[in-house]
Every structure is written in structure tokens, then in C-alpha cells.
Design an enzyme around this catalytic site. Sequence first.
Site, short mmCIF file in Angstrom:
data_model
loop_
_atom_site.label_atom_id
_atom_site.label_comp_id
_atom_site.label_asym_id
_atom_site.label_seq_id
_atom_site.Cartn_x
_atom_site.Cartn_y
_atom_site.Cartn_z
N CYS A 75 -67.81 -28.70 -8.16
CA CYS A 75 -69.23 -29.36 -9.48
C CYS A 75 -69.90 -29.56 -8.08
CB CYS A 75 -68.29 -30.08 -9.68
SG CYS A 75 -67.11 -29.58 -10.76
N ARG A 84 -71.77 -24.43 -3.78
CA ARG A 84 -70.06 -24.61 -3.40
C ARG A 84 -69.30 -24.24 -5.07
NH1 ARG A 84 -70.54 -30.12 -1.98
NH2 ARG A 84 -68.88 -31.08 -4.08
N TRP A 140 -67.61 -26.52 -12.57
CA TRP A 140 -66.59 -25.10 -11.64
C TRP A 140 -65.08 -25.69 -12.68
CZ3 TRP A 140 -61.22 -25.30 -9.87
CH2 TRP A 140 -60.99 -23.91 -9.19
N ASN A 168 -68.49 -35.67 -11.12
CA ASN A 168 -67.23 -34.60 -9.80
C ASN A 168 -65.61 -35.18 -9.90
OD1 ASN A 168 -69.33 -32.61 -10.05
ND2 ASN A 168 -69.68 -33.53 -7.46
N GLY A 169 -65.05 -34.33 -10.16
CA GLY A 169 -63.66 -34.78 -10.01
C GLY A 169 -63.13 -34.40 -11.43
N GLU A 187 -56.33 -14.40 8.61
CA GLU A 187 -57.59 -14.81 8.45
C GLU A 187 -58.27 -13.32 8.11
OE1 GLU A 187 -58.94 -17.22 7.77
OE2 GLU A 187 -61.72 -16.95 8.26
N LYS A 242 -60.26 -12.80 4.13
CA LYS A 242 -61.62 -12.51 4.35
C LYS A 242 -61.71 -11.16 3.29
CE LYS A 242 -62.95 -15.27 5.15
NZ LYS A 242 -62.83 -16.53 5.80
N GLU A 289 -60.48 -12.55 -0.29
CA GLU A 289 -61.18 -13.29 -0.90
C GLU A 289 -62.57 -12.43 -1.17
OE1 GLU A 289 -61.44 -17.53 0.80
OE2 GLU A 289 -62.52 -16.00 2.22
N HIS A 348 -38.95 -6.20 8.75
CA HIS A 348 -38.46 -6.90 7.49
C HIS A 348 -38.25 -6.80 6.32
CE1 HIS A 348 -36.26 -7.35 11.01
NE2 HIS A 348 -36.88 -7.66 11.65
N LYS A 403 -67.01 -24.01 -2.57
CA LYS A 403 -67.27 -23.74 -1.05
C LYS A 403 -65.81 -24.94 -0.49
CE LYS A 403 -68.55 -23.11 2.45
NZ LYS A 403 -68.07 -22.19 3.27
C1 F1P Z 1 -60.90 -24.98 2.64
C2 F1P Z 1 -61.11 -23.90 2.55
C3 F1P Z 1 -62.30 -22.57 2.92
C4 F1P Z 1 -62.29 -22.13 2.14
C5 F1P Z 1 -62.82 -21.70 0.74
C6 F1P Z 1 -61.96 -23.01 0.39
O1 F1P Z 1 -61.52 -26.38 3.22
O2 F1P Z 1 -60.03 -22.82 1.86
O3 F1P Z 1 -61.33 -22.39 3.99
O4 F1P Z 1 -63.11 -20.68 2.84
O5 F1P Z 1 -64.46 -22.45 1.22
O6 F1P Z 1 -61.96 -24.50 0.83
P1 F1P Z 1 -61.41 -26.73 3.99
O7 F1P Z 1 -61.36 -27.76 4.03
O8 F1P Z 1 -62.04 -26.53 5.01
O9 F1P Z 1 -62.88 -27.16 3.64
#
Ligand code: F1P
Length: 610
Positions: free
Chosen positions: A2, A27, A74, A99-100, A483, A487, A490, A506, A605
Site C-alpha cells: 500500500c 509498490r 494491496w 498502510n499496515g 533466481e 524471475k 514471477e 534425487h 514491491k
Molecule cells: C524481498 C522481495 C523482493 C522481490 C519483491 C518482493 O524484498 O521478495 O526480492 O523482488 O519485490 O520482495 P526486499 O526485502 O529485498 O525489499
Amino acid sequence: MCGIVGAIADRDVVPVLVEGLKRLEYRGYDSSGIAVVDPDSVRRVRRTGRVAEMEHAAVHEDFHGVLGIGHTRWATHGGVTEANAHPHISHGELALVHNGIIENHEEQRARLTSLGYVFESQTDTEVIAHLIHHHMSSGQDLLVALQAAVKELTGAYALAVVSRREPDRLVGARMGCPLLVGLGEGENFLASDVSAIISATRRVIFLEEGDTAEIRREGVRVFDGRDQQVQREVHVSDVSLASLELGPYRHFMQKEVHEQPRAIADTVEAVIDAGGFEPTLFGANAEEVLRKVKGVQILACGTSYYAGLTARYWIEAIAGLPCNVEIASEYRYRDAYADPDYLVVTISQSGETLDTMEALKYARSLGHAHTLSICNVPESAIPRASELVCYTRAGAEIGVASTKAFTTQLAALFQLTVVLGKLHGRVTPEQEAGYLEQLRMLPGSVQHALNLEPQIQAWAERFAAKQNALFLGRGLHYPIALEGALKLKEISYIHAEAYPAGELKHGPLALVDAAMPVVVIAPNDRLLEKVKSNMQEVRARGGELFVFADQDSNFTASEGVHVIRTPRHSGVLSPVIHTIPVQLLAYHTALARGTDVDKPRNLAKSVTVE
Ligand code: F1P
């Protein structure tokens, strides 16, 4: 997740709020809304979907005002509906964004219901609006009512509140979620993230835990958790507008992937300029701390966790110190064994990830005195709570899938490794000079890897039609396989898994058939021959291999085996180079599948909730 923006000015603030919300879109959110107040009314517009849809509705409804708040939500408590979107209004008197997560919302909801409040949403947030209204009904002004209300809440919040009865001020509160005040000329702002107000001002005050603030056109007052007025430092943000804008690129992810040579060069600049790896990179008293630690405990989530997994190989091999790496959300709920002589390293691009923050607090409660944060956002919560800090200098990262933040984390972790190695007598001056040279070459090698894009794009066309993919790597490159799989899933929504190549037989080998593409990270290192045997196992089952090798790996393409070579062998920094092709593969596959690359579904984000 948020996002919050609020403004009080002599001009119409609706364009400021809308622009702020658009800058917060990265975000992650699923609905948005704004509210404006004047002495006659509290008006709001909310929509599910994109901010542009809400903006369209605001224009249509001829929405204007000199005092207002806005929010991107969110969904956590309650589905993605207009009724659950913020701002929430109590009795037509006050509007609030949050937010929260409020943990005692059920108890407060029951209490407020018994007092006659009627709830229109399923959110925890609406509770706060009614609670403040309840305090105002007993004669308190908006600020005092906010200060009283937050003392009855448990959980995390950043709040911005406006009231029809007090059209000359905006108030805010912070606990567990970031909130800052923006200082303009005859106008002032509140925001959860500096990017939201960057076109209006760069002068900001970061509120601290438990703070409340009153924002008027002519000035700002900040109060601590005991409601005492306090002076907080004014910072001038160096977030650049260019990093928040797309420029010639199609997506932020594409832009950020291509920014990596510069981002890495900026992150290692201090080491290159100093001609060596100095402990002061991590803070004035870092030498004393880093010299006495006996091991390293890394805590992180998502991509940052994979940066930590890579660092473990470096720290144990180069610095000769034991290193554990754990997912923050697991660590924080485990009766972990804590050795106070271990340095706790948290890694987070946002500096806000709740699980990482809580894991850090938990580590401290277990007796860990020494903490270091690697983070891309100055003044964010995690570095502020850490003893030592290293800021990566990737610049604002807007794409939800982390790219340049990851490779700059690797650069920072490599620096930490060599500093630890020097302080613990494991890295000689000659070795240090060698590592410095490798670091100096790194941005150029990353640029060479980016030049592989056309070949990777051709592979992506084939990947776009797949349902599943396997990624394999060994040693230092196993975290890069992880990774790559992350990617791909995601942003393209293809189911992808990564394994250390030795684990293939395995279990995952059972999945391999002609429909399963297998991506292999196979640079020339001491495990190369082992990886080659693992590849044979895949070919023997009809699996199609997509191999990322380097110049020295000595692979040739053949039936069912596709090879792309990075132009140089990069020694111990090879994981950074091999990250580039897996990022590009995910990006172009997502592009071919037509997904929303920068804002993948359901993801955010900054993960500020559990
Ligand atoms: C960790 C994370 C990122 C991912 C996305 C959600 O965030 O898993 O790696 O790309 O943005 O959160 P952070 O602790 O590195 O901010």
C-alpha cells in the site's frame, strides 16, 4: 505494498495526489482512492484496478480541493472491492488512509459496534477511522484524537487523516510502516515513500516509530510516542526523477536490467576510488565490529535471500568465516541458536520488508549485538535499526521483480566478504589487489552479458509456449539458478523450479521429458564436469537443454542442446554475470506471453505485511 500520499496547499491538490499515487503504483496494489475535505464535506472517489481508472472517475466527478489524502491498497483484510478501498470515512466527518495491519481490529470492531458504529467494509482500517471519530465526539481535536486512538491499536500502521471540522491541517502517525513529511513552500505533504512527492519537494522529515505529525500550509509539528513535540532532522532526498521515469524503455524492468553496469559501478565506486576494501564502507566503527565477529548469520526474503545464499559461498571460501543464511519469515518464528559473536546481516532492497525487520528484532532479542544492513533505500526502517549499513546505489527500482537491486546486493556482499577476509587475516594484499581488479572489470563484463539480448530473445520465443521449466546450477551458481526460476515464475507465470544439478536424480529427473526445458548455468569452474554429467542425464530422457556457459566452458550446441556463452570468464564474480541472461530470459518470455512485466499479478514491491 500500500502507498500513502497527502497534501495541504493553496492550489488544487488532486493532481498532486494522483501523480503521487501513480508514482507509488510500482509498490503493488489492486485499488486506489482519494478524498478531499472542505468545511462542508468530505468527498472521495475510489476504484478497483489501476490509478488511471480512479483518476478518470475523479475528472468526471469534477473533483478538486486544497486538502486531501490518497491511497493505493494491496488487499489483506477483505477482498479487492471498492468498499474495501481507502480512504475510509467515519460519519461523513473524517477520512483516513492506512498502510499496515491492525492486529486487534476484531476487538475494536466489536467495541465500536456496541457504541453504534456501522461498518461498511471488511477492513481493519475502518476501525481506526471510527475510533478517531469516537474520540473527536468526546470533544478532542483531530490531532489529540489521533494520538489517543493509536494508543488503543496494536499492529503496524502509517496513517494520514483529514477532518471536515479542521480544514487547515492534515495529521499522520507511524508505527512499523514508513511515513515521511514533505516540506514545500507554503504547502506541505505526507507520504509513505519519497517518490510520491518528488515533483513537489525533496526536503523531507522521516517520522520515527510512534511519532505523530500535524501538517499545515505554514508549518509542521512532530510529536513522539509520549505526545511531546520533538525536532526531527530535515533530509534532502537524492532520489532522481530520471530513475522514476521510463525514458526510452518499454518497461521499468527492461530499463533496470540495462542500468546494471552503472548501478554496479556506483555501488563499488568507493572501493575503486580508495584503491582497496576498507571497513569504513560499512560505517565509522565497522572495523572494530567486523574484526571481532566469528561468523555471519544472513537473514532476508525472496531475491535478497538468494543474494545471501551466493554470499555464503564467498564468505566461507574467501573470509574463512562460517556463514548461515535463512529466510527471515522462518527464522523469526524458530527457537534459533544464537551466537552473539556472529554478525547478523539483513539484506533488503526496500528496507521495509516486515519479515526481515522482525527477524532482525528477534535476532537482537536473542543476544545478537552486531547487525549490518545491505539496503537500497536510504533511511528506510531496516538500515535505521542496524548498527552498520551498506547502501547499494542501484537508484530507485520500480519493477516489482528485483534486478539491479540484486546484482548491486551481490557487489556489496562481495565487498563485505573481502573486508572480513582482510580483517581476519585470510586475504593477502596481493589477493585484495586481484579482487579489486575483478570488481573494476565487473560493470564492463555485465555490459557484455547484456549484449547477448538478441540471442536470449530468440530462446524466449520458445519458452513462451512452455508450462514448466527447470533451472540447474552448482556451487556459486546454484543461487543464480534459483533466481532465474524465481524471475521466470514471477513475471511470466510459467512454473519454474531450481535445483542444485547434483540433486537431479534425487527427484526432479522424473519431470524431464521433451516438453520440459532445462536451463543450466554452466560456467567453467571446478564443478563443470559434474554439471556436464547432469546434462547428459537430461538429454538421455529427451529433455531440451538451454545452457548459459562462458568462453572457457567449451560447449558446442547440438540436437536438443542450445548454448549461449557470456564473453568472459569472471572468476569468483561469475554469479553476477550469469544473473543477466536469466533476467533477460524471464523478461523476454513474459513479453512474449503478454503479461504485466512491471506489476506481476498478486505481487508487491515492498512486502510490509506478513
Ligand atoms: C524481498 C522481495 C523482493 C522481490 C519483491 C518482493 O524484498 O521478495 O526480492 O523482488 O519485490 O520482495 P526486499 O526485502 O529485498 O525489499
